[in-house]
Design a protein around this motif. Structure first.
Motif, PDB file in Angstrom:
ATOM      1  N   LYS A 178       0.931  -1.181  -0.058  1.00 24.02           N
ATOM      2  CA  LYS A 178       0.142   0.219   0.075  1.00 24.02           C
ATOM      3  C   LYS A 178       0.913   1.225   0.050  1.00 24.02           C
ATOM      4  O   LYS A 178       0.647   2.089   0.868  1.00 24.02           O
ATOM      5  N   ASN A 179       1.775   1.428  -1.032  1.00 29.33           N
ATOM      6  CA  ASN A 179       2.616   2.590  -1.095  1.00 29.33           C
ATOM      7  C   ASN A 179       2.005   3.489  -1.813  1.00 29.33           C
ATOM      8  O   ASN A 179       1.487   3.310  -3.098  1.00 29.33           O
ATOM      9  N   VAL A 180       1.950   4.557  -1.266  1.00 21.04           N
ATOM     10  CA  VAL A 180       1.037   5.540  -1.903  1.00 21.04           C
ATOM     11  C   VAL A 180       1.939   7.011  -2.235  1.00 21.04           C
ATOM     12  O   VAL A 180       2.852   7.202  -1.008  1.00 21.04           O
ATOM     13  N   TRP A 181       1.867   7.692  -3.273  1.00 23.50           N
ATOM     14  CA  TRP A 181       2.684   9.066  -3.491  1.00 23.50           C
ATOM     15  C   TRP A 181       1.713  10.156  -3.428  1.00 23.50           C
ATOM     16  O   TRP A 181       0.376   9.950  -3.662  1.00 23.50           O
ATOM     17  N   GLU A 182       2.084  11.133  -2.783  1.00 20.71           N
ATOM     18  CA  GLU A 182       1.289  12.453  -2.707  1.00 20.71           C
ATOM     19  C   GLU A 182       1.710  13.835  -3.191  1.00 20.71           C
ATOM     20  O   GLU A 182       3.022  13.965  -2.933  1.00 20.71           O
ATOM     21  N   LEU A 183       1.114  14.267  -4.018  1.00 20.65           N
ATOM     22  CA  LEU A 183       1.500  15.447  -4.715  1.00 20.65           C
ATOM     23  C   LEU A 183       0.822  16.527  -3.987  1.00 20.65           C
ATOM     24  O   LEU A 183      -0.250  16.759  -4.039  1.00 20.65           O
ATOM     25  N   VAL A 184       1.449  17.591  -3.333  1.00 24.99           N
ATOM     26  CA  VAL A 184       1.000  18.481  -2.542  1.00 24.99           C
ATOM     27  C   VAL A 184       1.037  19.636  -3.335  1.00 24.99           C
ATOM     28  O   VAL A 184       1.639  20.225  -4.215  1.00 24.99           O
ATOM     29  N   GLY A 185      -0.092  20.673  -3.141  1.00 25.92           N
ATOM     30  CA  GLY A 185      -0.206  21.934  -3.410  1.00 25.92           C
ATOM     31  C   GLY A 185       0.933  22.926  -2.990  1.00 25.92           C
ATOM     32  O   GLY A 185       1.993  22.564  -2.474  1.00 25.92           O
ATOM     33  N   ASN A 186       0.630  24.241  -2.856  1.00 26.91           N
ATOM     34  CA  ASN A 186       1.698  25.458  -2.576  1.00 26.91           C
ATOM     35  C   ASN A 186       1.711  24.788  -0.933  1.00 26.91           C
ATOM     36  O   ASN A 186       0.684  25.099  -0.263  1.00 26.91           O
ATOM     37  N   VAL A 187       2.852  24.726  -0.497  1.00 30.52           N
ATOM     38  CA  VAL A 187       2.999  24.363   0.890  1.00 30.52           C
ATOM     39  C   VAL A 187       2.437  25.141   1.941  1.00 30.52           C
ATOM     40  O   VAL A 187       2.417  24.737   2.939  1.00 30.52           O
ATOM     41  N   GLY A 188       2.647  26.506   1.477  1.00 25.21           N
ATOM     42  CA  GLY A 188       1.855  27.402   2.546  1.00 25.21           C
ATOM     43  C   GLY A 188       0.509  27.663   2.333  1.00 25.21           C
ATOM     44  O   GLY A 188       0.022  28.399   3.607  1.00 25.21           O
ATOM     45  N   GLY A 223       3.134  18.298 -11.660  1.00 19.35           N
ATOM     46  CA  GLY A 223       2.755  17.091 -11.284  1.00 19.35           C
ATOM     47  C   GLY A 223       3.385  16.053 -12.145  1.00 19.35           C
ATOM     48  O   GLY A 223       3.601  14.971 -11.626  1.00 19.35           O
ATOM     49  N   LYS A 224       3.482  16.390 -13.311  1.00 17.07           N
ATOM     50  CA  LYS A 224       3.965  15.298 -14.296  1.00 17.07           C
ATOM     51  C   LYS A 224       5.422  15.189 -14.000  1.00 17.07           C
ATOM     52  O   LYS A 224       6.117  14.108 -14.038  1.00 17.07           O
ATOM     53  N   GLN A 225       6.191  16.235 -13.925  1.00 16.41           N
ATOM     54  CA  GLN A 225       7.573  16.412 -13.690  1.00 16.41           C
ATOM     55  C   GLN A 225       8.081  15.536 -12.405  1.00 16.41           C
ATOM     56  O   GLN A 225       8.722  14.492 -12.236  1.00 16.41           O
ATOM     57  N   VAL A 226       7.274  15.916 -11.358  1.00 12.88           N
ATOM     58  CA  VAL A 226       7.416  15.067 -10.213  1.00 12.88           C
ATOM     59  C   VAL A 226       7.072  13.582 -10.185  1.00 12.88           C
ATOM     60  O   VAL A 226       8.072  12.755  -9.853  1.00 12.88           O
ATOM     61  N   THR A 227       6.177  13.269 -10.703  1.00 12.30           N
ATOM     62  CA  THR A 227       5.916  11.721 -10.872  1.00 12.30           C
ATOM     63  C   THR A 227       6.949  10.987 -11.714  1.00 12.30           C
ATOM     64  O   THR A 227       7.459  10.047 -11.359  1.00 12.30           O
ATOM     65  N   GLU A 228       7.293  11.853 -12.869  1.00 11.50           N
ATOM     66  CA  GLU A 228       8.310  11.155 -13.608  1.00 11.50           C
ATOM     67  C   GLU A 228       9.670  10.935 -12.975  1.00 11.50           C
ATOM     68  O   GLU A 228      10.134   9.874 -12.828  1.00 11.50           O
ATOM     69  N   ALA A 229      10.082  12.054 -12.156  1.00  9.58           N
ATOM     70  CA  ALA A 229      11.313  11.682 -11.607  1.00  9.58           C
ATOM     71  C   ALA A 229      11.094  10.556 -10.281  1.00  9.58           C
ATOM     72  O   ALA A 229      12.192   9.670 -10.313  1.00  9.58           O
ATOM     73  N   TRP A 230      10.002  10.337  -9.778  1.00  7.59           N
ATOM     74  CA  TRP A 230       9.576   9.145  -8.641  1.00  7.59           C
ATOM     75  C   TRP A 230       9.837   7.880  -9.717  1.00  7.59           C
ATOM     76  O   TRP A 230      10.412   6.861  -9.100  1.00  7.59           O
ATOM     77  N   LEU A 231       9.418   7.810 -10.772  1.00  8.47           N
ATOM     78  CA  LEU A 231       9.056   6.776 -11.475  1.00  8.47           C
ATOM     79  C   LEU A 231      10.430   6.028 -12.188  1.00  8.47           C
ATOM     80  O   LEU A 231      10.683   4.929 -12.042  1.00  8.47           O
ATOM     81  N   LYS A 232      11.580   7.006 -12.042  1.00  4.31           N
ATOM     82  CA  LYS A 232      12.760   6.824 -12.297  1.00  4.31           C
ATOM     83  C   LYS A 232      13.496   5.978 -11.305  1.00  4.31           C
ATOM     84  O   LYS A 232      14.312   5.359 -11.356  1.00  4.31           O
ATOM     85  N   GLU A 233      13.027   6.423 -10.042  1.00  7.25           N
ATOM     86  CA  GLU A 233      13.589   5.855  -8.866  1.00  7.25           C
ATOM     87  C   GLU A 233      13.000   4.383  -8.491  1.00  7.25           C
ATOM     88  O   GLU A 233      13.516   3.436  -8.070  1.00  7.25           O
ATOM     89  N   MET A 247      -2.661  18.394 -10.457  1.00  8.46           N
ATOM     90  CA  MET A 247      -1.487  17.612 -10.411  1.00  8.46           C
ATOM     91  C   MET A 247      -1.696  16.101 -10.583  1.00  8.46           C
ATOM     92  O   MET A 247      -1.019  15.448 -10.957  1.00  8.46           O
ATOM     93  N   ALA A 248      -2.926  15.735 -10.267  1.00 12.59           N
ATOM     94  CA  ALA A 248      -3.295  14.263 -10.811  1.00 12.59           C
ATOM     95  C   ALA A 248      -3.109  14.086 -12.159  1.00 12.59           C
ATOM     96  O   ALA A 248      -2.763  13.010 -12.883  1.00 12.59           O
ATOM     97  N   PHE A 249      -3.678  14.763 -13.031  1.00 14.64           N
ATOM     98  CA  PHE A 249      -3.706  14.841 -14.431  1.00 14.64           C
ATOM     99  C   PHE A 249      -2.260  14.682 -14.974  1.00 14.64           C
ATOM    100  O   PHE A 249      -1.705  13.937 -15.803  1.00 14.64           O
TER     101      PHE A 249
END
Ligand code: GYE
Length: 340
Positions: A178-188, A223-233, A247-249
């Protein structure tokens, strides 16, 4: 005996006169001269036509924001409100500067703030109060400063996060991992902070492991850039939680380019329930979207008018929201009936 009768009558009379004098005030003040009703200034009753609203929009980062801006512009036109629209371009310094402009604008009697971040507002809010402006928070909250705004009208982002966690638990039920990745909005932003809090509360109940979490600033491209980087790992991921639809798109695009089937190989869940999310669910690339209502203007303008007329309001007026599912047999009809 006769004398005593006269004496008794005299005593009774003196007591009676004394009792009159003792109850009457020493000197009855003259009744105040009544001011003719026509001379008392009538208390002004504000109408929407009296409202000049300084509206501080975050920016134009996606479908939710476009619907939100349209709500404020269209409703102002319908109600006859003079709306001064300021686009902060997702820059906090610009938004604070815009706030000060509205404080100094003698025409503006109501400031509606949709704060980019929860902090950075102390001076601006104190200046607004000193200038006698009515301030209403919309969409997102700020930390503290409750004495400086009338009310906050917006979603319970923590509850939105809890709903997201429950839905991810349901989708991953029975999964070995149950490994889940979270894409976060503006952190503030309160929307990002609070959705993250709520998601962690309910995701923990079913053993979800949030193995990656990073801001993608509400956007498709990030959202795409971050997910691409994670998928490389690694490709050991069973679910992706996008804190908004955009971000989900982006994650969906990245999964497809990595040879994975979104919503099948990896469950995808987002927040907002914009038209794009309904299309993605109809396309079979998004599993669930948690609604966040952007059509806040009618409630905000109504609260502003009440405040101008001296009515007291609760410090928070939560908006009501639902959850929508790709496997809902009525999804097409629901999508057709949506306003955004
Ligand atoms: O979820 C996101 C937008 O403040 C609720 O801001 C809003 C959020 C929404 O950028 O799409």
């Amino acid at each position: 005996m006769k004398i005593s009768k006269v004496f008794f009558a005299l005593v009774v009379m003196l007591v009676f006169v004394g009792s009159l004098v003792g109850c009457a005030p020493a000197a009855t003040p003259a009744a105040p001269t009544a001011v003719p009703a026509t001379d008392v200034p009538a208390k002004k009753v504000y109408t929407y036509a009296d409202m000049v609203v300084g509206f501080l929009q975050t920016g134009s980062e996606g479908g939710w924001r476009a619907a939100n801006s349209a709500s404020f512009k269209e409703t102002a036109t319908q109600l006859g409100i003079n709306l001064k629209f300021y686009d902060s371009q997702n820059d906090l310094a610009k938004q604070v500067a815009g706030f000060q402009q509205f404080i100094e604008d003698p025409e503006v009697n109501v400031i509606v703030l949709q704060p980019l971040e929860v902090t950075g507002w102390e001076q601006a809010m104190k200046d607004a109060k000193a200038a006698g402006k009515t301030v209403i928070l919309s969409d997102r909250r700020i930390d503290g400063l409750e004495d400086y705004y009338v009310t906050f009208i917006g979603a319970d982002f923590v509850e939105e996060g809890r709903k997201a966690g429950r839905e991810m638990c349901k989708m991953l039920e029975g999964s070995d991992s149950k490994n889940v990745w979270e894409l976060v909005g503006n952190v503030g932003a309160s929307a990002a902070i609070d959705r993250g809090v709520g998601f962690r509360e309910t995701a923990a109940e079913c053993g979800i492991n949030i193995t990656k979490s990073q801001t993608a600033n509400w956007s498709v491209s990030e959202g795409k850039q971050v997910t691409e980087a994670w998928l490389k790992e690694t490709k050991d991921v069973q679910g992706i939680f996008g804190q908004n639809d955009e971000m989900a798109f982006g994650a969906i695009e990245a999964l497809k380019e990595a040879g994975l089937v979104p919503a099948v190989d990896v469950k995808i869940l987002s927040v907002d329930a914009t038209a794009g999310a309904f299309q993605a669910m109809l396309d079979g690339t998004l599993n669930v979207t948690v609604e966040c209502n952007p059509l806040l203007a009618p409630q905000v303008y109504e609260a502003a008018l009440a405040a101008l007329n001296g009515e007291s309001l609760p410090k928070w007026i939560p908006s009501q929201e639902s959850v929508f599912y790709a496997d809902d047999p009525n999804l097409k009809d629901i999508a057709a009936g949506r306003k955004y």
